[in-house]
Design an enzyme around this catalytic site. Structure first.
Site, mmCIF file in Angstrom:
data_model
loop_
_atom_site.group_PDB
_atom_site.id
_atom_site.type_symbol
_atom_site.label_atom_id
_atom_site.label_comp_id
_atom_site.label_asym_id
_atom_site.label_seq_id
_atom_site.Cartn_x
_atom_site.Cartn_y
_atom_site.Cartn_z
ATOM 1 N N SER A 23 0.796 -1.146 0.142
ATOM 2 C CA SER A 23 0.189 -0.071 -0.120
ATOM 3 C C SER A 23 0.710 1.195 -0.129
ATOM 4 O O SER A 23 1.781 1.127 -0.760
ATOM 5 C CB SER A 23 -0.914 0.017 1.237
ATOM 6 O OG SER A 23 -1.928 1.296 1.210
ATOM 7 N N LYS B 157 -5.505 3.358 -2.337
ATOM 8 C CA LYS B 157 -5.058 2.518 -1.040
ATOM 9 C C LYS B 157 -5.454 2.583 0.127
ATOM 10 O O LYS B 157 -5.412 1.691 0.971
ATOM 11 C CB LYS B 157 -3.310 3.307 -0.702
ATOM 12 C CG LYS B 157 -2.534 3.105 -2.047
ATOM 13 C CD LYS B 157 -2.005 1.722 -2.535
ATOM 14 C CE LYS B 157 -0.927 1.715 -3.567
ATOM 15 N NZ LYS B 157 -0.669 0.402 -3.924
#
Ligand code: COA
Length: 293
Positions: free
Chosen positions: A159, A177
């Site tokens: 991420s 994300k």
């Protein structure tokens, strides 16, 4: 001779991880043709895993797979996918099972990024990044989960930290994300009873990656290191080591978590104090405080 383990900054022969901890295991890594995900794949292979690396550019993947096979002594094969297309992932999973018979570890790392203010960002630009990062992660989970239930395997989702606070020109990636983080934590609690773990690796500024090249120019990047708590930007190996830890039995009771690999940068981002000057010279702080509040 067994291939040397992969550890940044110390001789390979003195790895903190045992060389064979992933022996007999198979890694499936989207985005593994370059950057952080390639580094994570190399580290997993140097600790005994075989691997499949996946992405859109088959020539780049083929070259990377050959190099990884050579440098680790394990087997790496390429598979062309667009993570937005479930059929391509299904074919890649079938190829993996045919070649290796199992999947133990999955890195969801395929991502797209560019800088754009929201005022200029088209609906298609926003959707494209959401589809690659978020839908692509969902598609990868759906394609691999039955095999991870069988192997009692583990996911690591790559991420970012930029959505923890507002990062300009990154609205599309921030939204994507944040959703990836949510996917991982829900996956962790739903699949924990099946023996499957899911965690997030959130890199901060990491040098020598496509993301870094896209989001900053190199001189900015070098200047930035002076403002970072550990005095340097991240290396791909820093992420690779964190990935090895998350997949290893040392993290057997860790699921639904995020490891931030950013040298402490995220904690510093909201500071109003100049750093490190204010730390080195506390007297300079008084210039920032109004005489009368
Ligand atoms: N600024 C604004 N919009 C942009 C853009 C930019 N720099 N780059 C792409 N877009 C828009 C396009 O204009 C298009 O929207 P439109 O149809 O309204 O014009 C939309 O995004 C899709 O672009 P396209 O190039 O067709 O998508 P793609 O699927 O081929 O590429 C991207 C995906 C856009 C993420 C591309 O940047 C990419 O492939 N990057 C490689 C991977 C990467 O980013 N790695 C770093 C990870 S941190």
């Amino acid at each position: 001779m067994a291939p040397a383990p992969f550890v940044a900054g110390v001789p390979l022969s003195t790895s903190v991880f045992k060389a064979d901890i992933f022996k007999g295991k198979v890694l499936f890594c989207t985005g593994g043709g370059s950057g952080i995900c390639r580094g994570m794949t190399e580290a997993m292979m140097k600790h005994g895993a075989d691997a499949v690396i996946l992405g859109r550019q088959i020539n780049r993947l083929t070259k990377a797979a050959e190099e990884l096979t050579k440098s680790t002594g394990r087997t790496c094969i390429p598979a062309q996918v667009d993570v937005r297309e479930p059929k391509t992932l299904a074919a890649a999973v079938a190829k993996t099972i045919e070649q290796f018979g199992r999947i133990d570890y999955v890195i969801c790392g395929a991502a797209g990024n560019f800088l754009s203010p929201i005022s200029n960002l088209s609906e298609n630009g926003f959707r494209t990044v959401i589809e690659i990062d978020t839908l692509g992660t969902y598609n990868t989970i759906k394609a691999t989960l039955p095999h991870l239930r069988k192997s009692k395997g583990s996911y690591v989702h790559v991420s970012a930290t930029l959505h923890y606070r507002a990062t300009p020109y990154q609205v599309h990636v921030s939204a994507a994300k944040a959703a990836v983080d949510a996917l991982s934590s829900v996956l962790a609690i739903e699949e924990g009873p099946h023996g499957v773990r899911s965690n997030v690796l959130a890199p901060g500024p990491v040098a020598n990656t496509e993301g870094a090249d896209r989001l900053s120019n190199k001189s900015n990047y070098l200047e930035m290191k002076q403002t970072l708590p550990l005095g340097r930007v991240g290396a791909i190996e820093d992420c690779a080591n964190a990935g090895v830890f998350l997949f290893s039995d040392a993290a057997a009771f860790i699921t639904g978590q995020t490891i931030v690999v950013d040298g402490g940068n995220e904690h510093l981002r909201t500071s109003y104090l100049p750093y490190p000057q204010a730390v080195l010279d506390p007297a300079s702080i008084k210039d920032m405080i109004p005489a009368k509040l």
